[in-house]
Scaffold this motif. Structure first.
Motif, short mmCIF file in Angstrom:
data_model
loop_
_atom_site.label_atom_id
_atom_site.label_comp_id
_atom_site.label_asym_id
_atom_site.label_seq_id
_atom_site.Cartn_x
_atom_site.Cartn_y
_atom_site.Cartn_z
N VAL A 186 22.46 -6.39 59.27
CA VAL A 186 22.28 -6.36 57.82
C VAL A 186 20.81 -6.59 57.50
CG1 VAL A 186 24.62 -7.24 57.32
CG2 VAL A 186 22.69 -8.84 57.43
N VAL A 187 20.43 -6.21 56.30
CA VAL A 187 19.09 -6.53 55.80
C VAL A 187 19.24 -7.22 54.45
CG1 VAL A 187 17.83 -4.72 57.03
CG2 VAL A 187 18.80 -4.23 54.78
N ARG A 188 18.32 -8.15 54.20
CA ARG A 188 18.25 -8.84 52.91
C ARG A 188 17.09 -8.23 52.14
NH1 ARG A 188 18.80 -13.94 55.92
NH2 ARG A 188 20.64 -15.02 55.17
N SER A 189 17.32 -8.07 50.85
CA SER A 189 16.21 -7.64 49.99
C SER A 189 16.39 -8.32 48.64
CB SER A 189 16.19 -6.12 49.83
OG SER A 189 17.43 -5.65 49.36
N PRO A 190 15.27 -8.57 47.95
CA PRO A 190 15.38 -9.22 46.64
C PRO A 190 16.19 -8.36 45.67
CG PRO A 190 13.11 -9.20 47.41
CD PRO A 190 13.89 -8.32 48.34
N ASP A 191 17.02 -9.01 44.89
CA ASP A 191 17.80 -8.32 43.87
C ASP A 191 16.85 -7.96 42.72
OD1 ASP A 191 19.48 -7.58 41.75
OD2 ASP A 191 20.95 -9.14 42.19
N PRO A 192 16.72 -6.67 42.41
CA PRO A 192 15.80 -6.28 41.33
C PRO A 192 16.17 -6.89 39.97
CG PRO A 192 16.92 -4.35 42.24
CD PRO A 192 17.38 -5.54 43.01
N ALA A 193 17.47 -7.21 39.78
CA ALA A 193 17.91 -7.79 38.50
C ALA A 193 17.69 -9.29 38.45
CB ALA A 193 19.39 -7.48 38.28
N ASP A 194 17.55 -9.94 39.59
CA ASP A 194 17.36 -11.39 39.65
C ASP A 194 16.66 -11.73 40.95
OD1 ASP A 194 17.48 -14.15 39.77
OD2 ASP A 194 19.63 -14.28 39.32
N ARG A 195 15.35 -11.91 40.91
CA ARG A 195 14.52 -12.11 42.10
C ARG A 195 14.88 -13.39 42.87
NH1 ARG A 195 12.32 -7.60 43.59
NH2 ARG A 195 10.10 -7.88 43.77
N ARG A 196 15.66 -14.29 42.27
CA ARG A 196 16.07 -15.51 42.97
C ARG A 196 17.21 -15.23 43.93
NH1 ARG A 196 17.86 -18.75 37.95
NH2 ARG A 196 18.52 -16.66 37.54
N ARG A 197 17.78 -14.06 43.83
CA ARG A 197 18.97 -13.71 44.60
C ARG A 197 18.63 -12.60 45.59
NH1 ARG A 197 23.96 -12.13 40.88
NH2 ARG A 197 22.50 -10.51 40.37
N ASN A 198 19.28 -12.63 46.75
CA ASN A 198 19.14 -11.55 47.73
C ASN A 198 20.33 -10.62 47.67
OD1 ASN A 198 16.70 -12.26 49.09
ND2 ASN A 198 17.79 -13.94 50.08
N VAL A 199 20.06 -9.35 47.95
CA VAL A 199 21.12 -8.36 48.10
C VAL A 199 21.21 -8.06 49.59
CG1 VAL A 199 21.81 -5.99 47.61
CG2 VAL A 199 20.78 -7.38 45.81
N ILE A 200 22.42 -8.05 50.11
CA ILE A 200 22.67 -7.81 51.52
C ILE A 200 23.18 -6.38 51.67
CG2 ILE A 200 23.86 -8.61 53.59
CD1 ILE A 200 22.01 -10.70 52.13
N THR A 201 22.60 -5.66 52.62
CA THR A 201 23.00 -4.27 52.88
C THR A 201 23.28 -4.12 54.37
OG1 THR A 201 21.52 -3.54 51.09
CG2 THR A 201 22.28 -1.85 52.64
N VAL A 202 24.35 -3.42 54.69
CA VAL A 202 24.68 -3.18 56.09
C VAL A 202 23.78 -2.07 56.64
CG1 VAL A 202 26.54 -1.49 55.61
CG2 VAL A 202 26.60 -2.84 57.71
#
Length: 149
Positions: A87-103
Motif C-alpha cells: 500500500v501507499v499513503r498519501s495526504p488526503d487533498p480534502a484534509d491534509r491531517r489525514r492519509n489516504v491509503i491505496t493498494v
C-alpha cells in the motif's frame, strides 16, 4: 468436535449455537493464521487489502471501521503493508491531517495469494460439508452476522 483431551464435548454444549460457533471459530482462526503465515501475511493485512480492492482508496479510520479493526491495530498493519510495498499513503487533498491509503499492484498480488490461502482453509475446514451445505452455512452465518453488526 472433540476436546483437547480427545473426549467428546457434552451434548448440552454441542447443541448450543454460541458454543459451536466459538469453538469452530477458534479452530478456523488457527488454520487461517497458519495459512497467512505461509505467505508472510496476517488476518488484518488480508482484511485491509480486501477493503481497498473492493472499495478503493480510503483513510485509515474508514478502513478500521469497515474492517472492524481497532485504530491502533490499523496503523500497525498499514505500516507493515507499506513497508512491504503493498500500500501507499498519501495526504488526503480534502484534509491534509489525514492519509489516504491505496493498494499497489504488489498489494493486489499479495491479496490474490491471501485469497488462495483462505480458499484452501475453507476446503479444509468445511470438508465434511457438500458444496450446497457450504453455501447454506455461509448464507445462515451471514444472516446472524448481519443481525449483530
Amino acid at each position: 468436535m472433540e476436546t483437547a483431551g480427545g473426549d467428546r464435548a457434552p451434548e448440552r454444549l454441542r447443541s448450543t449455537a454460541s458454543w459451536l460457533i466459538t469453538h469452530t471459530a477458534t479452530h478456523a482462526g488457527r488454520l487461517v493464521a497458519e495459512a497467512f503465515a505461509g505467505i508472510g501475511a496476517r488476518r488484518y493485512h488480508y482484511a485491509l487489502l480486501s477493503a481497498l480492492d473492493e472499495f478503493g482508496p480510503a483513510s485509515q479510520a474508514a478502513l478500521g471501521r469497515r474492517c472492524g479493526i481497532d485504530r491502533s491495530d490499523v496503523v500497525a498493519a498499514i505500516n507493515e503493508l507499506a513497508a512491504d510495498g503493498f500500500v501507499v499513503r498519501s495526504p488526503d487533498p480534502a484534509d491534509r491531517r489525514r492519509n489516504v491509503i491505496t493498494v499497489t499492484e504488489a498489494g493486489l498480488r499479495q491479496l490474490e495469494r491471501g485469497y488462495r490461502a483462505v480458499e484452501a482453509v475453507q476446503d479444509e475446514l468445511l470438508a465434511p460439508l457438500s458444496a450446497g451445505e457450504r453455501r447454506e452455512l455461509v448464507r445462515l452465518l451471514r444472516l446472524v452476522y448481519d443481525g449483530v453488526s
